[in-house]
Write a protein that holds these residues in place. Structure first.
Motif, PDB file in Angstrom:
ATOM      1  N   ARG A 122       0.875  -1.203  -0.164  1.00  0.00           N
ATOM      2  CA  ARG A 122       0.133   0.020   0.066  1.00  0.00           C
ATOM      3  C   ARG A 122       1.107   1.084  -0.092  1.00  0.00           C
ATOM      4  NH1 ARG A 122      -2.465  -0.775   4.535  1.00  0.00           N
ATOM      5  NH2 ARG A 122      -4.059  -2.283   3.630  1.00  0.00           N
ATOM      6  N   ASN A 123       2.009   1.277   0.789  1.00  0.00           N
ATOM      7  CA  ASN A 123       2.765   2.517   0.897  1.00  0.00           C
ATOM      8  C   ASN A 123       3.634   2.529  -0.565  1.00  0.00           C
ATOM      9  OD1 ASN A 123       3.175   4.029   3.800  1.00  0.00           O
ATOM     10  ND2 ASN A 123       2.511   1.966   4.087  1.00  0.00           N
ATOM     11  N   ARG A 124       4.047   1.444  -1.113  1.00  0.00           N
ATOM     12  CA  ARG A 124       4.514   1.708  -2.242  1.00  0.00           C
ATOM     13  C   ARG A 124       3.813   2.232  -3.330  1.00  0.00           C
ATOM     14  NH1 ARG A 124       7.064  -3.786  -5.779  1.00  0.00           N
ATOM     15  NH2 ARG A 124       7.996  -2.632  -7.210  1.00  0.00           N
ATOM     16  N   SER A 125       2.665   1.883  -3.375  1.00  0.00           N
ATOM     17  CA  SER A 125       1.650   2.505  -4.448  1.00  0.00           C
ATOM     18  C   SER A 125       1.559   3.948  -4.063  1.00  0.00           C
ATOM     19  CB  SER A 125       0.285   1.884  -4.293  1.00  0.00           C
ATOM     20  OG  SER A 125      -0.244   2.109  -3.270  1.00  0.00           O
ATOM     21  N   LYS A 126       1.653   4.289  -2.712  1.00  0.00           N
ATOM     22  CA  LYS A 126       1.578   5.890  -2.610  1.00  0.00           C
ATOM     23  C   LYS A 126       2.847   6.813  -2.624  1.00  0.00           C
ATOM     24  CE  LYS A 126      -2.075   5.102   0.995  1.00  0.00           C
ATOM     25  NZ  LYS A 126      -2.472   5.236   2.520  1.00  0.00           N
ATOM     26  N   ASN A 127       3.880   5.946  -2.560  1.00  0.00           N
ATOM     27  CA  ASN A 127       5.194   6.690  -2.740  1.00  0.00           C
ATOM     28  C   ASN A 127       6.043   6.039  -3.835  1.00  0.00           C
ATOM     29  OD1 ASN A 127       5.364   8.255   0.201  1.00  0.00           O
ATOM     30  ND2 ASN A 127       4.500   6.063   0.496  1.00  0.00           N
ATOM     31  N   ARG A 128       5.727   6.646  -5.115  1.00  0.00           N
ATOM     32  CA  ARG A 128       6.238   6.018  -6.097  1.00  0.00           C
ATOM     33  C   ARG A 128       7.808   6.284  -6.428  1.00  0.00           C
ATOM     34  NH1 ARG A 128       2.876   2.405  -8.629  1.00  0.00           N
ATOM     35  NH2 ARG A 128       0.693   3.078  -8.691  1.00  0.00           N
ATOM     36  N   ASP A 129       8.163   7.419  -5.675  1.00  0.00           N
ATOM     37  CA  ASP A 129       9.493   7.795  -5.697  1.00  0.00           C
ATOM     38  C   ASP A 129      10.609   6.891  -4.846  1.00  0.00           C
ATOM     39  OD1 ASP A 129       8.419   8.740  -3.417  1.00  0.00           O
ATOM     40  OD2 ASP A 129       9.852  10.323  -3.168  1.00  0.00           O
ATOM     41  N   GLN A 130       9.879   5.985  -4.084  1.00  0.00           N
ATOM     42  CA  GLN A 130      10.621   5.182  -3.266  1.00  0.00           C
ATOM     43  C   GLN A 130      10.236   3.747  -3.777  1.00  0.00           C
ATOM     44  OE1 GLN A 130      10.040   6.281   1.146  1.00  0.00           O
ATOM     45  NE2 GLN A 130       9.915   8.320   0.610  1.00  0.00           N
ATOM     46  N   SER A 131       9.865   3.525  -4.723  1.00  0.00           N
ATOM     47  CA  SER A 131       9.429   2.361  -5.296  1.00  0.00           C
ATOM     48  C   SER A 131      10.439   1.229  -5.035  1.00  0.00           C
ATOM     49  CB  SER A 131       8.650   2.298  -6.476  1.00  0.00           C
ATOM     50  OG  SER A 131       8.396   1.205  -7.108  1.00  0.00           O
ATOM     51  N   ALA A 132      11.547   1.395  -5.387  1.00  0.00           N
ATOM     52  CA  ALA A 132      12.907   0.501  -5.315  1.00  0.00           C
ATOM     53  C   ALA A 132      12.870   0.050  -3.904  1.00  0.00           C
ATOM     54  CB  ALA A 132      14.057   1.054  -5.941  1.00  0.00           C
ATOM     55  N   MET A 133      12.970   0.816  -3.068  1.00  0.00           N
ATOM     56  CA  MET A 133      13.278   0.484  -1.554  1.00  0.00           C
ATOM     57  C   MET A 133      11.890  -0.274  -1.011  1.00  0.00           C
ATOM     58  SD  MET A 133      13.281   3.027   1.685  1.00  0.00           S
ATOM     59  CE  MET A 133      11.401   3.236   1.724  1.00  0.00           C
ATOM     60  N   PHE A 134      10.842   0.252  -1.198  1.00  0.00           N
ATOM     61  CA  PHE A 134       9.562  -0.553  -0.763  1.00  0.00           C
ATOM     62  C   PHE A 134       9.710  -1.919  -1.627  1.00  0.00           C
ATOM     63  CE2 PHE A 134       7.733   3.193   0.707  1.00  0.00           C
ATOM     64  CZ  PHE A 134       7.460   3.096   1.989  1.00  0.00           C
ATOM     65  N   GLY A 135      10.118  -1.928  -2.825  1.00  0.00           N
ATOM     66  CA  GLY A 135      10.178  -3.294  -3.537  1.00  0.00           C
ATOM     67  C   GLY A 135      11.268  -4.299  -3.158  1.00  0.00           C
ATOM     68  N   GLU A 136      12.319  -3.749  -2.448  1.00  0.00           N
ATOM     69  CA  GLU A 136      13.349  -4.442  -1.802  1.00  0.00           C
ATOM     70  C   GLU A 136      12.849  -5.172  -0.614  1.00  0.00           C
ATOM     71  OE1 GLU A 136      17.750  -4.129  -0.517  1.00  0.00           O
ATOM     72  OE2 GLU A 136      16.783  -2.360  -0.848  1.00  0.00           O
ATOM     73  N   LEU A 137      12.120  -4.301   0.314  1.00  0.00           N
ATOM     74  CA  LEU A 137      11.431  -4.897   1.363  1.00  0.00           C
ATOM     75  C   LEU A 137      10.525  -5.817   1.215  1.00  0.00           C
ATOM     76  CD1 LEU A 137      11.203  -1.413   3.433  1.00  0.00           C
ATOM     77  CD2 LEU A 137      12.659  -3.360   3.950  1.00  0.00           C
ATOM     78  N   ILE A 138       9.585  -5.591   0.342  1.00  0.00           N
ATOM     79  CA  ILE A 138       8.588  -6.701  -0.132  1.00  0.00           C
ATOM     80  C   ILE A 138       8.956  -7.727  -0.630  1.00  0.00           C
ATOM     81  CG2 ILE A 138       6.768  -7.135  -1.853  1.00  0.00           C
ATOM     82  CD1 ILE A 138       6.057  -4.000  -1.640  1.00  0.00           C
ATOM     83  N   ALA A 139      10.290  -7.732  -1.314  1.00  0.00           N
ATOM     84  CA  ALA A 139      10.901  -8.934  -1.674  1.00  0.00           C
ATOM     85  C   ALA A 139      11.402  -9.909  -0.551  1.00  0.00           C
ATOM     86  CB  ALA A 139      12.132  -8.779  -2.693  1.00  0.00           C
ATOM     87  N   ASN A 140      12.138  -9.300   0.470  1.00  0.00           N
ATOM     88  CA  ASN A 140      12.561  -9.969   1.547  1.00  0.00           C
ATOM     89  C   ASN A 140      11.482 -10.436   2.374  1.00  0.00           C
ATOM     90  OD1 ASN A 140      15.645  -9.626   2.080  1.00  0.00           O
ATOM     91  ND2 ASN A 140      15.120  -7.691   1.172  1.00  0.00           N
ATOM     92  N   TYR A 141      10.304  -9.678   2.701  1.00  0.00           N
ATOM     93  CA  TYR A 141       9.243 -10.275   3.330  1.00  0.00           C
ATOM     94  C   TYR A 141       8.525 -11.476   2.536  1.00  0.00           C
ATOM     95  CZ  TYR A 141       8.656  -6.978   7.321  1.00  0.00           C
ATOM     96  OH  TYR A 141       8.698  -6.589   8.270  1.00  0.00           O
ATOM     97  N   GLN A 142       8.524 -11.434   1.319  1.00  0.00           N
ATOM     98  CA  GLN A 142       8.136 -12.613   0.565  1.00  0.00           C
ATOM     99  C   GLN A 142       8.832 -13.753   0.555  1.00  0.00           C
ATOM    100  OE1 GLN A 142       4.961 -12.382  -1.188  1.00  0.00           O
ATOM    101  NE2 GLN A 142       5.240 -14.375  -1.007  1.00  0.00           N
ATOM    102  N   ARG A 143      10.218 -13.504   0.447  1.00  0.00           N
ATOM    103  CA  ARG A 143      11.077 -14.684   0.766  1.00  0.00           C
ATOM    104  C   ARG A 143      11.036 -15.467   1.847  1.00  0.00           C
ATOM    105  NH1 ARG A 143      14.842 -11.533  -2.407  1.00  0.00           N
ATOM    106  NH2 ARG A 143      15.830 -10.817  -0.379  1.00  0.00           N
ATOM    107  N   ARG A 144      10.795 -14.602   3.120  1.00  0.00           N
ATOM    108  CA  ARG A 144      10.443 -15.080   4.418  1.00  0.00           C
ATOM    109  C   ARG A 144       9.386 -15.947   4.490  1.00  0.00           C
ATOM    110  NH1 ARG A 144      10.573 -10.482   8.713  1.00  0.00           N
ATOM    111  NH2 ARG A 144      10.075 -12.236  10.158  1.00  0.00           N
ATOM    112  N   LEU A 145       8.241 -15.218   3.862  1.00  0.00           N
ATOM    113  CA  LEU A 145       6.715 -16.053   3.741  1.00  0.00           C
ATOM    114  C   LEU A 145       6.943 -17.337   2.793  1.00  0.00           C
ATOM    115  CD1 LEU A 145       3.917 -15.743   4.503  1.00  0.00           C
ATOM    116  CD2 LEU A 145       3.384 -14.584   2.297  1.00  0.00           C
ATOM    117  N   ASP A 146       7.590 -17.272   1.894  1.00  0.00           N
ATOM    118  CA  ASP A 146       7.887 -18.454   1.035  1.00  0.00           C
ATOM    119  C   ASP A 146       8.646 -19.490   1.772  1.00  0.00           C
ATOM    120  OD1 ASP A 146       6.556 -17.264  -1.085  1.00  0.00           O
ATOM    121  OD2 ASP A 146       8.143 -16.470  -2.122  1.00  0.00           O
ATOM    122  N   ALA A 147       9.417 -19.161   2.558  1.00  0.00           N
ATOM    123  CA  ALA A 147      10.446 -19.978   3.322  1.00  0.00           C
ATOM    124  C   ALA A 147       9.770 -20.864   4.451  1.00  0.00           C
ATOM    125  CB  ALA A 147      11.634 -19.555   3.781  1.00  0.00           C
TER     126      ALA A 147
END
Length: 534
Positions: free
Chosen positions: A440-465
């Protein structure tokens, strides 16, 4: 005089540190080894005599240790097992007192029924300190641990009432009516609950305005003493007041206590309860010379026979009650009320019956008995009550405590899978809600999309594991401050999800504390500028 007290205190601390370390190497619960060590040390020539002052136990050791035990008690499991806890805390105490009163002449020569009632009141209640210190260290299934701990906390109130009635019968010769006893019990528990909850409410309200580790730790240490003393001043149960206050504060602590303060307070309380527990159990063992010095005119073999016979009788009484009450209740629900009822598990019942350990409170209660009766006559059974209480404490702590791990292995009792399942479910929900928040925050802060994308990827890896969680370091930080804010917000979402799961009864308080501690450590690393692991 002061120097002697200081020397004794330092000596006790040395004993605690040395023998607790040895217990760790031997993989034995340290309270058991400390009692044995105290017994052995009491035989050493030149060993200073360290007496057990009941006021020291009731006013110094008891409040913080009860508060600590109540803090870790699971409210969900307390509700689920309330019927079993009540039958043990009230029914078994009454059954023990009445059982001794009816068999006094046969089991204890020289005891009349009044003295037997007093003895039953002294030893009927199991010890909260012993239960909390040993039950969790021997691998007992969590449900049994919760029942034993809650029983030992609640039956301190019923044990206190029985002791008051026993003294009243002995000193006045008047037997209180059932109505009077029930009314007094209701007042003791009810007023104690009101005092404890009121103090907890006020302190929790004040804590919301304070975020300073040392101040909050000092307050947390003062609270159990305040609850105990105010409860006693109100002629209520100070024990129940401390328990109610501890359970309430534990329930509210995730809302008012910051992660940093929680970590500091946990470390301080772990050390405090370890030291107090250690001193208490060493003191039990060191009382042997005093206990034996009270007895006159009986050989050691006769005393040993009395001690073994009495301890066996109390253990058997508990077993009879646990099995009898459980199966009678099951039969009534199944055949009389025609309702669905879970069939009792004999293995679990045996462990509950075998786990009724006594501790320093029984000995302190025995030592506090009067020396003389009305008219100046000596109370001849006092010394035997102290001796029999001491024998039961040693038998239940050492014999039962040491045999519990073996029993658990032989009976194949364990519910760790149940706890693991709850913990894994909580992790999944926390991670999913954090992912929703980050997206939700990534969609609101497009200028920080890369940072949020990195955090989302890490959370997703934890969930997949899942279920085997793996930590991975986050690299390539673009804006550390903004990133930290995003991480802290995600952690807060996880924390809120965790509290909600606890409040809904989907996870146990112990699961909450485990995962909450992980979140606190993670947030602490963010605040200190360490590389964040997610």
């Amino acid at each position: 005089m002061v120097g002697g007290v200081q020397a004794v205190f330092l000596l006790l601390l040395v004993f605690v540190a040395v023998f607790a370390g040895l217990a760790r190497r031997l993989k034995v619960p340290y309270p058991i080894l400390l009692v044995v060590a105290g017994l052995l040390l009491s035989f050493l020539p030149g060993m200073p005599r360290i007496g057990l002052d009941p006021n020291l136990v009731f006013l110094v050791f008891l409040p913080p240790l009860l508060y600590s035990a109540a803090w870790t008690l699971s409210w969900r499991e307390f509700q689920r097992n309330f019927a079993s806890i009540a039958m043990l805390a009230v029914g078994l105490v009454s059954f023990t007192v009445l059982g001794l009163a009816m068999t006094a002449g046969w089991l204890l020569p020289g005891f009349d029924w009044k003295s037997a009632v007093l003895l039953g009141a002294v030893v009927a209640a199991t010890d909260a300190i012993a239960a909390a210190s040993i039950a969790r260290r021997v691998g007992l299934p969590q449900r049994i641990v919760h029942i034993l701990e809650a029983e030992s906390l609640v039956n301190d109130g019923t044990g206190l009432l029985a002791l008051q009635f026993g003294l009243a019968i002995l000193m006045t010769g008047r037997t209180p009516s059932i109505l009077e006893g029930g009314g007094r019990l209701i007042f003791l528990i009810g007023a104690g609950l009101v005092v404890g909850l009121a103090i907890g409410f006020v302190v929790a309200l004040f804590e919301r305005w304070v975020d300073d580790g040392p101040i909050e730790i000092v307050i947390s240490i003062l609270v159990p003493y305040a609850a105990y003393l105010i409860g006693d001043w109100a002629h209520a149960s100070g024990v129940i007041a401390v328990i109610a206050c501890g359970m309430y504060m534990s329930r509210k602590s995730p809302e008012y206590m910051s992660p940093q303060v929680r970590l500091q307070a946990t470390a301080v309380w772990d050390a405090l309860t370890f030291v107090l527990n250690g001193i208490v159990f060493v003191l039990i063992g060191l009382q042997l010379p005093y206990v034996m010095g009270e007895i006159r005119g009986l050989s050691h073999m006769v005393l040993l026979a009395y001690g073994i016979g009495f301890s066996a009788a109390i253990i058997i009484l508990r077993m009879v009650w646990v099995y009898g009450e459980t199966y009678i209740a099951y039969a009534v629900r199944r055949w009389v009320l025609k309702t669905e009822a879970e069939r009792p598990e004999p293995r679990g019942l045996f462990v509950i019956g075998w786990g009724g350990m006594r501790g320093v409170l029984s000995l302190a209660a025995a030592v506090s008995l009067p020396y003389t009766l009305p008219g100046g006559r000596m109370f001849p059974q006092r010394s035997m009550i102290i001796y029999l209480s001491f024998c039961l404490i040693v038998a239940t702590l050492v014999l039962q405590g040491l045999s519990l791990p073996w029993l658990i292995r032989k009976l194949r009792l364990s519910d760790l899978d149940h706890i693991d399942d709850e913990e894994q479910e909580a992790r999944r929900i926390m991670l999913r809600e954090a992912l929703v928040h980050l997206a939700r925050n990534r969609s609101k802060n497009r200028d920080q999309s890369a940072m949020f994308g990195e955090l989302i990827a890490n959370y997703q890896r934890r969930l997949d594991a899942m279920p085997a969680e793996r930590e991975e370091q986050v690299k390539g930080l673009v804006d550390q401050n903004r990133r930290n804010e995003a991480v802290l917000a995600a952690l807060q979402i996880e924390r809120e999800a965790l509290i909600r799961l606890r409040d809904e009864g989907r996870i146990d308080d112990e699961v909450l504390r485990t995962l909450q501690r992980e979140l606190d450590f993670t947030e602490s690393r963010v605040h200190t500028g360490s590389i964040l692991s997610l």
